[in-house]
Design a protein around this motif. Structure first.
Motif, PDB file in Angstrom:
ATOM      1  N   GLU A   1     -28.761  23.164  -8.368  1.00 50.45           N
ATOM      2  CA  GLU A   1     -28.996  21.756  -8.812  1.00 50.45           C
ATOM      3  C   GLU A   1     -28.738  21.658 -10.192  1.00 50.45           C
ATOM      4  OE1 GLU A   1     -32.338  20.048  -7.285  1.00 50.45           O
ATOM      5  OE2 GLU A   1     -32.242  18.561  -8.678  1.00 50.45           O
TER       6      GLU A   1
ATOM      7  N   THR B   1     -26.839  23.675 -12.218  1.00 54.76           N
ATOM      8  CA  THR B   1     -25.236  23.761 -12.750  1.00 54.76           C
ATOM      9  C   THR B   1     -24.723  22.565 -12.112  1.00 54.76           C
ATOM     10  OG1 THR B   1     -25.724  26.078 -11.798  1.00 54.76           O
ATOM     11  CG2 THR B   1     -23.561  25.391 -12.094  1.00 54.76           C
ATOM     12  N   LEU B   2     -24.905  21.701 -11.053  1.00 54.19           N
ATOM     13  CA  LEU B   2     -24.410  20.627 -10.583  1.00 54.19           C
ATOM     14  C   LEU B   2     -24.361  19.445 -11.545  1.00 54.19           C
ATOM     15  CD1 LEU B   2     -22.778  20.635  -8.075  1.00 54.19           C
ATOM     16  CD2 LEU B   2     -24.761  19.553  -6.783  1.00 54.19           C
ATOM     17  N   THR B   3     -25.431  19.312 -12.313  1.00 55.62           N
ATOM     18  CA  THR B   3     -25.863  18.418 -13.422  1.00 55.62           C
ATOM     19  C   THR B   3     -25.114  18.635 -14.544  1.00 55.62           C
ATOM     20  OG1 THR B   3     -27.946  19.330 -13.819  1.00 55.62           O
ATOM     21  CG2 THR B   3     -27.716  17.791 -11.967  1.00 55.62           C
ATOM     22  N   LEU B   4     -24.461  19.522 -14.842  1.00 52.91           N
ATOM     23  CA  LEU B   4     -23.814  19.784 -15.766  1.00 52.91           C
ATOM     24  C   LEU B   4     -22.470  19.021 -16.018  1.00 52.91           C
ATOM     25  CD1 LEU B   4     -23.756  23.663 -16.056  1.00 52.91           C
ATOM     26  CD2 LEU B   4     -24.821  22.197 -17.615  1.00 52.91           C
ATOM     27  N   PRO B   5     -21.628  18.471 -17.191  1.00 50.16           N
ATOM     28  CA  PRO B   5     -20.678  17.767 -17.093  1.00 50.16           C
ATOM     29  C   PRO B   5     -19.263  18.191 -16.540  1.00 50.16           C
ATOM     30  CG  PRO B   5     -21.459  18.389 -19.400  1.00 50.16           C
ATOM     31  CD  PRO B   5     -22.285  19.009 -18.321  1.00 50.16           C
ATOM     32  N   ILE B   6     -19.423  19.121 -15.175  1.00 51.76           N
ATOM     33  CA  ILE B   6     -18.456  19.581 -14.873  1.00 51.76           C
ATOM     34  C   ILE B   6     -18.238  18.790 -13.459  1.00 51.76           C
ATOM     35  CG2 ILE B   6     -17.406  21.573 -13.578  1.00 51.76           C
ATOM     36  CD1 ILE B   6     -19.080  23.580 -15.504  1.00 51.76           C
ATOM     37  N   GLY B   7     -16.790  18.476 -13.095  1.00 53.45           N
ATOM     38  CA  GLY B   7     -16.844  17.743 -11.497  1.00 53.45           C
ATOM     39  C   GLY B   7     -17.121  18.683 -10.535  1.00 53.45           C
ATOM     40  N   ARG B   8     -17.302  18.262  -9.315  1.00 49.14           N
ATOM     41  CA  ARG B   8     -17.616  19.275  -8.348  1.00 49.14           C
ATOM     42  C   ARG B   8     -16.429  20.116  -8.000  1.00 49.14           C
ATOM     43  NH1 ARG B   8     -21.458  17.105  -3.883  1.00 49.14           N
ATOM     44  NH2 ARG B   8     -23.230  16.131  -5.349  1.00 49.14           N
TER      45      ARG B   8
ATOM     46  N   GLU C   1     -17.177  18.011  -2.801  1.00 45.39           N
ATOM     47  CA  GLU C   1     -17.147  16.614  -3.363  1.00 45.39           C
ATOM     48  C   GLU C   1     -18.036  15.623  -2.903  1.00 45.39           C
ATOM     49  OE1 GLU C   1     -14.359  15.474  -6.001  1.00 45.39           O
ATOM     50  OE2 GLU C   1     -16.175  14.467  -6.378  1.00 45.39           O
TER      51      GLU C   1
ATOM     52  N   ARG D   1     -20.495  15.791  -0.287  1.00 43.84           N
ATOM     53  CA  ARG D   1     -21.739  15.769   0.512  1.00 43.84           C
ATOM     54  C   ARG D   1     -23.142  15.919  -0.615  1.00 43.84           C
ATOM     55  NH1 ARG D   1     -24.303  20.857   0.631  1.00 43.84           N
ATOM     56  NH2 ARG D   1     -22.990  22.509  -0.230  1.00 43.84           N
ATOM     57  N   ASP D   2     -24.144  15.725  -0.155  1.00 43.55           N
ATOM     58  CA  ASP D   2     -25.442  15.776  -0.604  1.00 43.55           C
ATOM     59  C   ASP D   2     -25.703  17.354  -0.651  1.00 43.55           C
ATOM     60  OD1 ASP D   2     -25.744  13.065  -0.465  1.00 43.55           O
ATOM     61  OD2 ASP D   2     -27.271  13.247   0.843  1.00 43.55           O
ATOM     62  N   VAL D   3     -26.151  17.775  -2.078  1.00 43.19           N
ATOM     63  CA  VAL D   3     -26.348  19.247  -2.350  1.00 43.19           C
ATOM     64  C   VAL D   3     -28.005  19.308  -2.305  1.00 43.19           C
ATOM     65  CG1 VAL D   3     -26.273  20.767  -3.954  1.00 43.19           C
ATOM     66  CG2 VAL D   3     -24.418  19.738  -3.640  1.00 43.19           C
TER      67      VAL D   3
END
Ligand code: ATP
Ligand code: MG
Lengths: 302, 266
Positions: free
Chosen positions: B108, B110-117, B260, B262-264
């Motif tokens: 979670e 990692t996903l909220t870093l400014p990196i696209g999925r 890209e 789906r819900d994680v």
């Protein structure tokens, strides 16, 4: 100025389970917004939607003026997950450095300064940190890059009282510097001393947004009066805004909603020797939102 | 190197080192048996092998010339055990790209870093590919060294061709694990898909090639494109290897939009 967080009809269903329904909310620049609700109310759902971890069933949300889908905006957000998991053999300091690098770096010494304030040990392996120490690492990573918006899901969970105080001080500093905070909690007491406004969510719906100052005004107060002689109970019946009156000999206990005027005028006919008025209990007014009946009652009365 | 690739490689490091040591130990042990067995012609002679049931020999790739260096190396290393072990390594690492951190909730943040999925998935995949490539390189050198020490008389070029196929096969299965994990977020499902497709694919390719009813299934078995060209004997089967590479790319291109969208963590 435009809103920092803006949602419109934001709705999330997990299959058929309701997570959040029709949330329309605006968080203004520079405010501390307390997001309150009992377990399963939809706080984490809202926050995950704002960070684009999950996707809305319908409705839309913008953060710092950008669509939540835009990854670049997340460099300007500090996020503390409600279910923070830190694992593995990696040392906390290395992990923080990694997060800092991806977000474009943090100013020198910031990580250490925060670690010192929160009394966190960054040389430990993350898998070996206690719950509270993990929470500290989570707070450090949320604050370290001095983001314009902080979104904190139950930030004080697991922290001891001293660290909680330090955390609240950090929140005040962020507000002083003009930045914005959205933080969730179960209890008003945790946020009432730092929040400007609170939103109350219950079973997936936002039931109220209140100014803390206004909430204080509406708060119920418990009052105790002591007289020099026994007083007749009848003189205190039916006073506007006064309820739960109990008269025992020369003392009276009651609850007042809003102004104490009627009670004071009624009491003035006797000799008051002692008066106790407890701090307004915001928790109590807050709790009334938790029960639907009382919420409806409040509407009808308004 | 992008930060997330570097960070992922750091996470994989211990596992990579462990698997490299394990695979090298396997190579050393089995290749060293060759010396002893070659001298003992009884066990490896064509007549001795012919006593085994046909289906059993098929399953192990025919066992036609176990007494030669090529035949032994193919049967013992490149036929079954090598791909099996290396695929396990790839599947375990592939799962650590998305599914494992997602289930343990560490994804979670990692996903909220400014990196696209998409970038996140590509960088995780790049780390997986680089890690597997490292293991493949070390084991290639080790296998070639051990084979020459055991006097197997197999030219390095042929071992390189076979080992490249092995790398492409495990890259495919590692990517498959990563992609199922990225699309569904479930590590057990990802392992099950790899296990079923791998084992069924192997059986179809080895025992099924003579059964008309299922022979066509070989075309969808990744193992077919690894074994069919017999690189240890015939050199580079470019076409087959390109199919493996292409399939890997297709998997990745399918997983990107799935991840890209789906819900994680739900
Ligand atoms: N992954 C999920 N799958 C199905 N339902 C979910 C999922 N996550 C949350 N929910 C449901 O959505 C509702 C809101 O949950 P949410 O986690 O947002 O509550 P919360 O306010 O954060 O609660 P808590 O105070 O316990 O953290 C709950 O009814 C919950 O059961
Ligand atoms: Mg929650």
């Amino acid at each position: 100025m435009t809103a920092v967080v803006e949602t419109e009809g934001l709705t999330k269903f997990y299959g058929t389970r309701r997570g959040l329904e029709d949330l329309t909310l605006e968080i203004r620049p520079g405010e501390v917004f307390g997001y309150l609700g009992p377990n399963g109310a939809g706080k984490t759902t809202t926050i995950r939607l704002l960070l684009d971890v999950i996707r809305p069933t319908s409705g839309r949300a913008t953060v710092l003026g950008a669509d939540t889908r835009d990854p670049r905006v997340r460099a300007r957000i500090g996020y503390l997950p409600g279910e923070l998991a830190l694992e593995g053999r990696e040392r906390a300091r290395d992990y923080l450095q990694f997060l800092a690098d991806v977000r474009g770096g943090v100013s020198r010494g910031k990580i250490d300064a925060l670690a010192e304030r929160l009394d966190a040990d960054l040389s430990a392996r993350m898998g070996e940190l206690s719950k509270g120490n993990k929470q500290k690492v989570g707070l450090i990573q949320a604050f370290m890059h001095e983001p314009e918006l902080l979104i904190l899901d139950e930030p004080t969970s697991g922290l001891d009282p001293l660290v909680q105080q330090e955390f609240l001080a950090m929140v005040r500093e962020v507000r002083t510097s003009g930045r914005t905070i959205l933080m969730s909690s179960h209890v008003l007491a945790e946020v009432e001393h730092v929040a400007d406004r609170v939103g109350i969510v219950r079973a997936g719906r936002l039931v109220a947004v209140e100014d803390i100052a206004a909430l204080r005004e509406r708060a119920v107060r418990h009052v105790e009066l002591h007289f020099d002689a026994p007083v007749p109970a009848e003189s205190f019946q039916g006073l506007p805004g006064v309820r739960d009156v109990v008269v025992q000999g020369a003392s009276l206990r009651c609850t007042i909603d809003g102004r104490p005027d009627a009670l004071i005028k009624a009491a003035a006919r006797y000799t008051v020797v002692h008066m106790v008025s407890a701090e307004p209990d915001l928790e109590e007014i807050f709790l009334t939102y938790y029960s639907e009946e009382e919420a409806r009652h409040a509407h009808a009365g308004a | 190197m992008p930060t997330l690739v570097r960070k992922s490689l750091r996470e994989y490091r211990r596992a990579l080192v462990g698997w490299t040591i394990g695979l090298c130990a396997f190579l050393a042990m089995y290749i060293s048996f060759y010396g002893g067995m070659r001298d003992n012609t009884e066990t490896l002679s064509a007549q001795a092998i012919a006593k085994y049931p046909g289906a059993f020999r098929d399953l192990l790739g025919g066992l036609s010339d176990l007494a030669s260096g090529r035949g032994y190396l193919q049967a013992v290393v490149y036929q079954l055990l090598g791909p099996l072990l290396f695929t396990m390594c790839a599947a375990i690492l592939g799962n650590r790209a998305v599914a494992v951190p997602e289930e343990s909730k560490t994804l979670e943040l990692t996903l909220t870093l400014p990196i696209g999925r998409r970038r996140l998935l590509l960088e995780r995949w790049a780390a997986l590919a680089l890690g597997l490539l490292g293991v493949a390189l070390v084991t290639l050198l080790f296998a070639a060294g051990a084979a020459s020490a055991a006097h197997m008389d197999v030219p390095f070029g042929d071992i390189l061709a076979a080992h490249t196929g092995l790398f492409l096969l495990v890259l495919f299965f590692g990517t498959l694990t990563l992609c199922v994990g990225a699309a569904l977020g479930r590590k057990q499902v990802a392992l099950a898909v790899v296990g079923v497709w791998g084992v069924a694919g192997y059986i179809v390719e080895t025992m099924g090639r003579n059964l008309d009813a299922i022979a066509w299934l070989r075309w969808i078995s990744p193992v077919h494109y690894y074994l069919d060209g017999r690189p240890l004997y015939q050199g580079w089967p470019y076409g087959d290897y390109l199919v493996l590479l292409g399939a890997t790319a297709v998997l990745l291109l399918t997983a990107l939009p799935a991840f890209e969208r789906r819900d994680v963590g739900v």
